[in-house]
Design an enzyme around this catalytic site. Structure first.
Site, PDB file in Angstrom:
ATOM      1  N   LYS A   1     -16.075 115.549  27.954  1.00 58.90           N
ATOM      2  CA  LYS A   1     -16.769 114.361  27.458  1.00 58.90           C
ATOM      3  C   LYS A   1     -18.247 114.505  27.765  1.00 58.90           C
ATOM      4  CE  LYS A   1     -16.938 109.354  27.994  1.00 58.90           C
ATOM      5  NZ  LYS A   1     -16.284 108.179  28.585  1.00 58.90           N
TER       6      LYS A   1
ATOM      7  N   LYS B   1     -15.044 114.979  23.193  1.00 59.22           N
ATOM      8  CA  LYS B   1     -15.708 113.743  22.793  1.00 59.22           C
ATOM      9  C   LYS B   1     -17.197 113.846  23.015  1.00 59.22           C
ATOM     10  CE  LYS B   1     -15.991 108.986  24.140  1.00 59.22           C
ATOM     11  NZ  LYS B   1     -15.722 108.046  25.162  1.00 59.22           N
TER      12      LYS B   1
ATOM     13  N   ARG C   1     -20.888 100.753  23.674  1.00 54.40           N
ATOM     14  CA  ARG C   1     -21.300 100.050  24.896  1.00 54.40           C
ATOM     15  C   ARG C   1     -21.625  98.597  24.608  1.00 54.40           C
ATOM     16  NH1 ARG C   1     -24.485 105.108  27.773  1.00 54.40           N
ATOM     17  NH2 ARG C   1     -22.593 106.387  27.932  1.00 54.40           N
TER      18      ARG C   1
HETATM   19  C1  PBG Z   1     -15.595 104.666  28.805  1.00 57.41           C
HETATM   20  C2  PBG Z   1     -15.642 105.136  27.407  1.00 57.41           C
HETATM   21  C3  PBG Z   1     -16.763 105.279  26.558  1.00 57.41           C
HETATM   22  C4  PBG Z   1     -16.253 105.588  25.294  1.00 57.41           C
HETATM   23  C5  PBG Z   1     -14.872 105.669  25.417  1.00 57.41           C
HETATM   24  N1  PBG Z   1     -14.519 105.411  26.744  1.00 57.41           N
HETATM   25  C6  PBG Z   1     -18.178 105.028  26.749  1.00 57.41           C
HETATM   26  C7  PBG Z   1     -19.024 105.702  27.718  1.00 57.41           C
HETATM   27  O1  PBG Z   1     -18.696 106.737  28.297  1.00 57.41           O
HETATM   28  O2  PBG Z   1     -20.079 105.132  27.924  1.00 57.41           O
HETATM   29  C8  PBG Z   1     -17.063 105.775  24.056  1.00 57.41           C
HETATM   30  C9  PBG Z   1     -16.353 105.577  22.784  1.00 57.41           C
HETATM   31  C10 PBG Z   1     -17.210 105.425  21.593  1.00 57.41           C
HETATM   32  O3  PBG Z   1     -18.447 105.527  21.623  1.00 57.41           O
HETATM   33  O4  PBG Z   1     -16.623 105.189  20.546  1.00 57.41           O
HETATM   34  N2  PBG Z   1     -15.732 105.563  29.795  1.00 57.41           N
END
Ligand code: PBG
Length: 330
Positions: free
Chosen positions: A196, A249, A206
């Site tokens: 990620k 991701k 967010r």
């Molecule tokens: C939480 C999380 C995030 C996303 C999924 N789980 C956000 C982040 O890391 O700030 C992002 C998903 C998206 O942007 O569609 N940890």
């Protein structure tokens, strides 16, 4: 290799049937996972301004959307929670009556044969918005792990089908596997957000999940977008620790990473077509700058072509409808 005039690449492109016959990549409704944002509030469905077609919604609406997804043939949803109160340890995330636990219970009770995945992270539940316990201005990895284990158990007790740790803490898969097993949940798989990246494409999410960090950013735990080999290390570590499904991701700026991860493990690979990737298409389509449906399909096929076995996408329902329409047309 033959060349022109013997080679005429166009011979296999002249009809839709011919193109279907030689198609190398297939997108199925079975590949789609639909994310939902569930709020603690009652009987409310608020559209997220930067994510048209997506909502912050109370459990009753989430149940209805889950049912709709299931009827379209979508096999799984993933839940994100917006709790009533946030605190330093994100206690709503592991409390028995926390918003996600309530949502899991209701959806599992009312919708049959739908896989319910829970995002397992602290950022939506902590007052500071970071994905862990903050000590001296920094996220403390090992303290956070204890809490991740508690969240996993709370979600498992509520009846979740898969847990999906997304906080990029070292050792998270190992600790979660161990505590699930010790508590009798040996059959709950872990879908790990293994690679990620710290990405600006999470911006709309967010807002949707009200989870922006209150200070600093996530670059001490999420990956640096300059690195791809590191993604393989992260993935293989999660495999060793007991992950059942690995994830890359975001998806679109990381198709090379999806490809490489697919080559380096035999586990199923998920890709997250994140919020910013969704919003870009929605925004451009609203301006009349591109065709929404065809851009959506092109992007989803590209993610599959790169090697994803499944795609988490806000387009899931729309894509399922389009796939059904194309099927009828054939
Ligand atoms: C939480 C999380 C995030 C996303 C999924 N789980 C956000 C982040 O890391 O700030 C992002 C998903 C998206 O942007 O569609 N940890």
């Amino acid at each position: 290799m033959t060349t022109y005039p013997l080679h005429r690449g166009r011979r296999i492109r002249f009809s839709r049937q011919m193109r279907n016959l030689v198609a190398e990549t297939h997108l199925n409704i079975d590949d789609l996972i639909y994310p939902l944002f569930v709020t603690h509030e009652k009987h409310i469905q608020k559209e997220i301004p930067s994510m048209p077609g997506c909502y912050q919604e109370s459990i009753d609406y989430a149940v209805a959307e889950a049912q709709e997804a299931k009827e379209l043939g979508i096999p799984a949803i993933i839940l994100f929670g917006i709790p009533e109160t946030k605190d330093a340890t994100g206690s709503d995330a592991y409390c028995e009556t926390g918003v996600i636990q309530e949502a899991i219970r209701e959806i599992k009770k009312k919708v049959v044969d739908l896989i319910v995945i829970a995002d397992l992270c602290m950022c939506e539940y902590t007052s500071h918005g970071h994905c862990g316990i903050v000590e001296a201005g920094e996220v403390d990895n090992d303290k956070t792990l204890e809490y991740l284990a508690r969240i996993a158990i709370a979600q498992a007790k509520a009846g979740v089908d898969i847990v999906a740790p997304s906080g990029m803490m070292d050792g998270m898969v190992k600790v979660i596997r161990k505590s699930l097993d010790e508590n009798g949940f040996t059959n709950i798989p872990i879908m790990s957000y293994s690679a990620k990246y710290a990405s600006s494409f999470y911006g709309p999410f967010r807002d949707a999940a009200e989870s922006a960090p209150q200070f600093g950013d996530r670059r001490t735990y999420q990956m640096d977008y300059r690195n791809a080999r590191e993604a393989i290390n992260e993935t293989l570590t999660d495999v060793e620790e007991g992950a059942d499904i690995v994830m890359v991701k975001p998806a679109l700026s990381y198709l090379d990473v999806i490809y490489r991860v697919k080559q380096s493990t035999n586990l199923p690979v998920a890709a997250y077509n994140v919020s910013g990737e969704y919003s870009m298409i929605k925004a451009a389509a609203r301006l009349g700058w591109l065709d929404e449906k065809s851009a959506m399909m092109e992007v989803l096929y590209a993610i599959k072509r790169a090697g994803a076995d499944m795609i988490l996408t806000y387009f899931a329902k729309q894509a399922a409808k389009e796939l059904l329409r194309l099927k009828i047309q054939e």
